[in-house]
Design a protein around this motif. Sequence first.
Motif, mmCIF file in Angstrom:
data_model
loop_
_atom_site.group_PDB
_atom_site.id
_atom_site.type_symbol
_atom_site.label_atom_id
_atom_site.label_comp_id
_atom_site.label_asym_id
_atom_site.label_seq_id
_atom_site.Cartn_x
_atom_site.Cartn_y
_atom_site.Cartn_z
ATOM 1 N N ALA A 31 0.832 -1.208 0.000
ATOM 2 C CA ALA A 31 0.000 0.000 0.000
ATOM 3 C C ALA A 31 0.868 1.260 0.000
ATOM 4 N N ALA A 32 1.964 1.232 0.746
ATOM 5 C CA ALA A 32 2.870 2.382 0.773
ATOM 6 C C ALA A 32 3.516 2.595 -0.593
ATOM 7 N N LEU A 33 3.924 1.515 -1.243
ATOM 8 C CA LEU A 33 4.500 1.631 -2.586
ATOM 9 C C LEU A 33 3.478 2.174 -3.581
ATOM 10 N N SER A 35 0.898 4.054 -2.943
ATOM 11 C CA SER A 35 0.643 5.452 -2.614
ATOM 12 C C SER A 35 1.764 6.349 -3.133
ATOM 13 N N ALA A 36 3.005 5.912 -2.975
ATOM 14 C CA ALA A 36 4.131 6.694 -3.471
ATOM 15 C C ALA A 36 4.117 6.770 -4.993
ATOM 16 N N ARG A 37 3.794 5.680 -5.642
ATOM 17 C CA ARG A 37 3.729 5.665 -7.109
ATOM 18 C C ARG A 37 2.617 6.598 -7.613
ATOM 19 N N THR A 38 1.493 6.594 -6.948
ATOM 20 C CA THR A 38 0.392 7.477 -7.322
ATOM 21 C C THR A 38 0.783 8.942 -7.135
ATOM 22 N N LEU A 101 2.246 5.917 4.914
ATOM 23 C CA LEU A 101 1.917 5.240 6.169
ATOM 24 C C LEU A 101 1.705 6.300 7.236
ATOM 25 N N PRO A 102 0.908 6.021 8.228
ATOM 26 C CA PRO A 102 0.716 6.996 9.301
ATOM 27 C C PRO A 102 2.051 7.365 9.948
ATOM 28 N N GLY A 103 2.310 8.657 10.038
ATOM 29 C CA GLY A 103 3.556 9.121 10.626
ATOM 30 C C GLY A 103 4.714 9.212 9.649
ATOM 31 N N LEU A 104 4.515 8.808 8.418
ATOM 32 C CA LEU A 104 5.571 8.848 7.408
ATOM 33 C C LEU A 104 5.114 9.764 6.277
#
Length: 119
Positions: A31-33, A35-38, A101-104
């Motif tokens: 999910a983090a990957l 989100s970063a790609r988007t 991610l929360p906090g990142l």
Amino acid sequence: MPGRRTADRGGATVCLLAVGLVFVLVGLFGAALGSARTAWQQARNAADFAALAGAGRALESDSVACGRADELARANGGRLVTCRLDGLDAVVTVEVTVAPLPGLVRTVTATSRAGPVRG
């Protein structure tokens, strides 16, 4: 047999919990990957549209061209970091903030250039 004790004392439960935790961590990483790609795509799109808008107003003045570029960058979820005219070309840099991610919290930056076609 009643009253008989076995050596198995919940070992499978602990193993199952460990496997479940691995699945959750892999899912969070994916999910983090994503989100970063988007966010990267969003920054590229915002920079492209901002550069096109700035180039469209390049004949008027730097402030008008960069003002229009800023409007388009914000409309596409970005923040205009730099804007300059190079002749009739507009060169802009846009950044998008993402929290995979929360906090990142991370910032993605994209630069784009647009202007008339040269033959």
